[in-house]
Design an enzyme around this catalytic site. Structure first.
Site, PDB file in Angstrom:
ATOM      1  N   ASN A   9       0.904  -1.179  -0.022  1.00 18.23           N
ATOM      2  CA  ASN A   9       0.022   0.327  -0.343  1.00 18.23           C
ATOM      3  C   ASN A   9       0.657   0.972   0.230  1.00 18.23           C
ATOM      4  OD1 ASN A   9      -1.316   1.682   0.229  1.00 18.23           O
ATOM      5  ND2 ASN A   9      -1.885   1.125   2.369  1.00 18.23           N
ATOM      6  N   LYS A  11      -0.081   4.215  -0.235  1.00 15.16           N
ATOM      7  CA  LYS A  11      -0.821   5.362   0.391  1.00 15.16           C
ATOM      8  C   LYS A  11      -0.215   6.699  -0.306  1.00 15.16           C
ATOM      9  CE  LYS A  11      -0.444   2.907   5.240  1.00 15.16           C
ATOM     10  NZ  LYS A  11      -0.292   3.307   6.574  1.00 15.16           N
ATOM     11  N   HIS A  94      -9.694   1.018   5.160  1.00 19.42           N
ATOM     12  CA  HIS A  94      -8.142   0.980   5.816  1.00 19.42           C
ATOM     13  C   HIS A  94      -8.523   1.952   7.367  1.00 19.42           C
ATOM     14  CE1 HIS A  94      -3.476   2.384   6.317  1.00 19.42           C
ATOM     15  NE2 HIS A  94      -3.735   1.539   5.818  1.00 19.42           N
ATOM     16  N   GLU A  96      -6.658   4.510   8.169  1.00 15.35           N
ATOM     17  CA  GLU A  96      -6.994   6.296   7.680  1.00 15.35           C
ATOM     18  C   GLU A  96      -7.933   6.880   7.754  1.00 15.35           C
ATOM     19  OE1 GLU A  96      -1.581   5.547   7.519  1.00 15.35           O
ATOM     20  OE2 GLU A  96      -2.708   5.675   5.445  1.00 15.35           O
ATOM     21  N   GLU A 166      -5.200  -5.059  10.924  1.00 14.75           N
ATOM     22  CA  GLU A 166      -3.560  -3.381  10.364  1.00 14.75           C
ATOM     23  C   GLU A 166      -4.489  -3.343  11.971  1.00 14.75           C
ATOM     24  OE1 GLU A 166      -4.899  -0.493   8.129  1.00 14.75           O
ATOM     25  OE2 GLU A 166      -6.770  -0.557   8.804  1.00 14.75           O
ATOM     26  N   GLY A 172       2.666   2.628  10.473  1.00 12.14           N
ATOM     27  CA  GLY A 172       3.729   4.159  10.230  1.00 12.14           C
ATOM     28  C   GLY A 172       4.588   3.643  11.784  1.00 12.14           C
TER      29      GLY A 172
END
Length: 252
Positions: A9, A11, A94, A96, A166, A172
């Site tokens: 991914n 992003k 996801h 985010e 996740e 991150g």
């Protein structure tokens, strides 16, 4: 035995020149592998990525989509549009997207159903924050996310989905769930799949781990019984680090 899946991914990273460089290098250095390989670049470069990876083992995914096929949804992209340019997979839900873009369990549900209807493979993301884990809410939260995501998915279509766990606290941050933590949560998700459908379907649905997977921890994580691959962020942005994870996966 379920096939390993490694999904990168990207992003909101890489412009066109970098997409060209990274994917070209990746195609040229790709090791032989039994794993299914997926890359999710930013929207403006999806068609470019499809072209660069044509006739290779790499599949291209979108990072999200709308559930409607067309309409007055400014700034959105439909599943029909993704299929039209050769995209095969789509990330849905996801963390985010949930945090910054208003994604909810209900919109995830609609998107999963739409993806399957259009022949896309949905990668359904679920996860918890550090505070939620510390409060002992992980199972309840993930169980609800998964049940809502699959509420409109018939048994005949259930084996077409991919689930990605996740842990938000490990995305991150450089932190990684221990193998025991990741395996326990992925095993819980598999039990939920069995409860929603049956044990045969639960045994076929791939469950990925998506929390700071890198070359040095990939083999240990991927050796766990219920971890079938990785949803990989930073380590997928360069060809060398992604191919290192591919090689690690093939040692299992």
């Amino acid at each position: 035995m379920r096939k390993k899946i490694l999904a990168g991914n990207w992003k909101m990273n890489h412009t066109g020149a970098a997409v060209q460089t990274v994917l070209t290098e990746l195609v040229q250095t790709l090791p032989e592998t039994k794993a299914t390989l997926i890359i999710a670049p930013p929207f403006p470069y999806l068609a470019q990525a499809v072209s660069l990876t044509a006739h290779t083992p790499l599949h291209i995914a979108a990072q999200t989509m709308h559930w409607e096929e067309h309409g007055a949804f400014t700034g959105e992209v439909s599943p029909a549009m993704l299929v039209d340019i050769g995209v095969t997979h789509v990330l849905i839900g996801h963390s985010e997207r949930r945090e910054y873009n208003g994604e909810t369990d209900r919109t995830v549900q609609q998107k999963v159903a739409a993806a399957l209807q259009h022949g896309l493979t949905p990668i359904i993301c679920c996860g918890e924050t550090a505070q939620q884990r510390q409060a002992g809410r992980t199972d309840d939260l993930l169980g609800t996310q998964l049940r809502m995501a699959l509420a409109k998915v018939r048994m005949a279509d259930a084996s077409r989905v991919i689930v990605a766990y996740e842990p938000i606290w490990a995305i991150g941050t450089g932190q990684t769930a221990t193998v025991a933590q990741a395996q326990a949560t992925c095993a819980f998700l598999r039990r939920q799949l069995a409860a929603l459908y049956n044990s045969d379907i639960a045994a076929t649905v791939p469950i990925l781990y998506g929390g700071s997977m890198k070359a040095d921890n990939a083999a240990a994580l991927l050796a766990a019984a219920d971890i079938d691959g990785g949803l990989i962020g930073g380590a997928s942005l360069q060809a060398a680090s992604f191919t290192a994870i591919i090689r690690a996966a093939d040692t299992i």
